[in-house]
Write an enzyme that holds these catalytic residues in place. Structure first.
Site, PDB file in Angstrom:
ATOM      1  CE1 TYR A 142     130.276 154.495  40.388  1.00  0.00           C
ATOM      2  CE2 TYR A 142     130.303 154.006  42.724  1.00  0.00           C
ATOM      3  CZ  TYR A 142     130.074 154.886  41.699  1.00  0.00           C
ATOM      4  OH  TYR A 142     129.644 156.149  41.977  1.00  0.00           O
ATOM      5  CE  LYS A 189     129.084 160.020  24.987  1.00  0.00           C
ATOM      6  NZ  LYS A 189     128.498 161.304  24.571  1.00  0.00           N
ATOM      7  CG  ASP A 221     126.034 163.626  25.701  1.00  0.00           C
ATOM      8  OD1 ASP A 221     125.149 162.749  25.553  1.00  0.00           O
ATOM      9  OD2 ASP A 221     126.816 163.938  24.774  1.00  0.00           O
ATOM     10  CG  ASP A 249     124.957 163.837  43.707  1.00  0.00           C
ATOM     11  OD1 ASP A 249     124.340 162.914  44.270  1.00  0.00           O
ATOM     12  OD2 ASP A 249     126.000 164.350  44.159  1.00  0.00           O
TER      13      ASP A 249
HETATM   14  C1  IPM Z   1     126.174 157.486  46.329  1.00  0.00           C
HETATM   15  C2  IPM Z   1     127.570 157.921  46.730  1.00  0.00           C
HETATM   16  C3  IPM Z   1     128.500 156.733  46.644  1.00  0.00           C
HETATM   17  C4  IPM Z   1     128.545 156.250  45.206  1.00  0.00           C
HETATM   18  C5  IPM Z   1     129.925 156.999  47.185  1.00  0.00           C
HETATM   19  C6  IPM Z   1     129.909 157.510  48.610  1.00  0.00           C
HETATM   20  C7  IPM Z   1     130.831 155.827  47.043  1.00  0.00           C
HETATM   21  O1  IPM Z   1     127.993 158.986  45.943  1.00  0.00           O
HETATM   22  O2  IPM Z   1     125.640 156.554  46.959  1.00  0.00           O
HETATM   23  O3  IPM Z   1     125.622 158.064  45.394  1.00  0.00           O
HETATM   24  O4  IPM Z   1     129.323 156.774  44.391  1.00  0.00           O
HETATM   25  O5  IPM Z   1     127.795 155.341  44.882  1.00  0.00           O
HETATM   26 MG    MG Z   2     126.520 159.768  44.658  1.00  0.00          MG
END
Ligand code: IPM
Ligand code: MG
Length: 366
Positions: A142, A189, A221, A249
């Site tokens: 990131y 990983k 994975d 997620d």
């Molecule tokens: C999260 C989101 C963010 C991330 C995005 C909106 C940049 O997906 O907070 O999980 O990838 O960190």
């Molecule tokens: Mg996210």
């Protein structure tokens, strides 16, 4: 207790859900005799439209000078299919994390029993699952060097970690494990990536300082598969920024819906609390978004930033009571939910507020 809270609604449903989170904080303050003052700041698409930048300095200043931040979401569909956009709402979020030093993102994954039927995973696999993710938030791909070469025909993003970055989040994860199931699963990983080999080496070193905590190393994975196969096998999970983004997620399905998951971003200064869901422009303005993730984020804020355990517990219990009474927003309703029990954002928030007041024998608002 006197505290200053900045509300950062952001984009899409961020405004609708943070309004509910704020209301809950106000009720708690009233019932428990605290003084919370609120200020607003802008971020994301809204801030770009108003000022040309996704995180104006004025917003950052307000956040640096308050006791906690309740954040909504950033994002706008306009940018999603426009890879050429140089200024993007998400940059505001990343800059905020970096500037405020919010390196640890805690994402608790806990299923309310009432929602066992809302997930796409079988209830017998889910029941009792309780996972605490520590996602590293200010490093990794990131924030590594990125760019284009070969006249734009090749692009790269660098996955990079330094020892101190892994150490500090690992300590947070091990300390949390001591107060829970005493197990840490570190996800990387390391069979392929050098940054993951450093990650594993550092976690192994840190683990030696916590002999009472069982440590397990897992490739990302395999972790993605095992989370769904046997979520009860996890207690605390610690992982890098990108893997943590993806796995949390996925893990939201263990909690029934993305609309239920709260998170806390902490570092050495102010704490920031936000739902893990995004701006959800498809339902923005319809008044149907689930406010519970924002309300549960407010509960995390009370607990972690202010040390108000009883107040935080009251909010969680109020959410539980609301679900037990059968109230649902659309995302967590199922075929058995009666039509009149499906509530919009604001009413759902009000029911939680009233339940919180009832739980502490505070006069119920009309
Ligand atoms: C999260 C989101 C963010 C991330 C995005 C909106 C940049 O997906 O907070 O999980 O990838 O960190
Ligand atoms: Mg996210």
């Amino acid at each position: 207790m006197k505290k200053k809270i900045v509300i950062l609604p952001g984009d899409g449903i961020g405004k609708e859900v943070t309004a509910c989170g704020k209301k809950v904080l106000e009720q708690v303050a009233e019932c428990f005799g605290h003084q919370f003052s609120f200020d607003y700041a802008t971020i994301g698409h809204e801030a770009i439209e108003a000022t040309g930048t996704p995180l104006p300095d004025a917003s950052l200043e307000k956040m640096k000078n308050c006791d906690a931040v309740l954040f909504g979401a950033v994002g706008h569909p306009k940018y999603d299919n426009d890879p050429s956009a140089k200024v993007r709402p998400e940059q505001g979020l990343l800059k905020m994390r970096k500037e405020l030093g919010l390196y640890a993102n805690l994402r608790p994954i806990k299923l309310f029993d009432e929602l066992l039927g809302a997930s796409s995973i079988k209830p017998e696999i889910l029941k009792g699952a309780d996972i605490l993710f520590f996602r590293e938030l200010t490093g990794d791909v990131y924030f590594g060097e990125r760019g284009r070469k070969d006249e734009g025909k090749t692009a790269y993003d660098t996955m990079i970690y330094s020892r101190y970055e892994v150490e500090r989040i690992a300590h947070k994860a091990f300390k949390a494990a001591l107060t829970r199931g005493k197990k840490v699963t570190s996800v990387d990983k390391a069979n392929v990536l050098e940054s993951s080999r450093l990650w594993r080496e550092v976690v192994q070193d840190v683990a030696r300082q916590y002999p009472d905590v069982e440590v397990e190393h897992m490739f990302v994975d395999a972790a993605a598969m095992k989370l769904i196969q046997n979520p009860r096998g996890f207690d605390v999970v610690v992982t890098g920024n990108l893997f943590g983004d993806i796995l949390t997620d996925e893990a939201s399905q263990i909690a029934g819906s993305m609309g239920m998951l709260a998170s806390a971003s902490i570092g050495d200064t102010v704490g920031l609390y936000e739902p893990i869901h995004g701006s959800a422009h498809d339902i923005t303005g319809k008044g149907i978004a689930n406010p519970l993730a924002s309300i549960l984020s407010a509960a995390l804020l009370l607990d972690i930033s202010f040390g108000l355990k009883e107040e935080s517990e009251t909010v969680i219990k109020a959410v539980e009571k609301t679900l037990r009474e059968g109230y649902r927003t659309r995302d967590i309703a199922d075929a058995t939910t009666a039509h009149e029990k499906i509530l919009g954002t604001e009413v759902m928030g009000n029911v939680v507020c009233n339940n919180a007041r009832m739980l502490v024998n505070c006069q119920v608002a009309v």
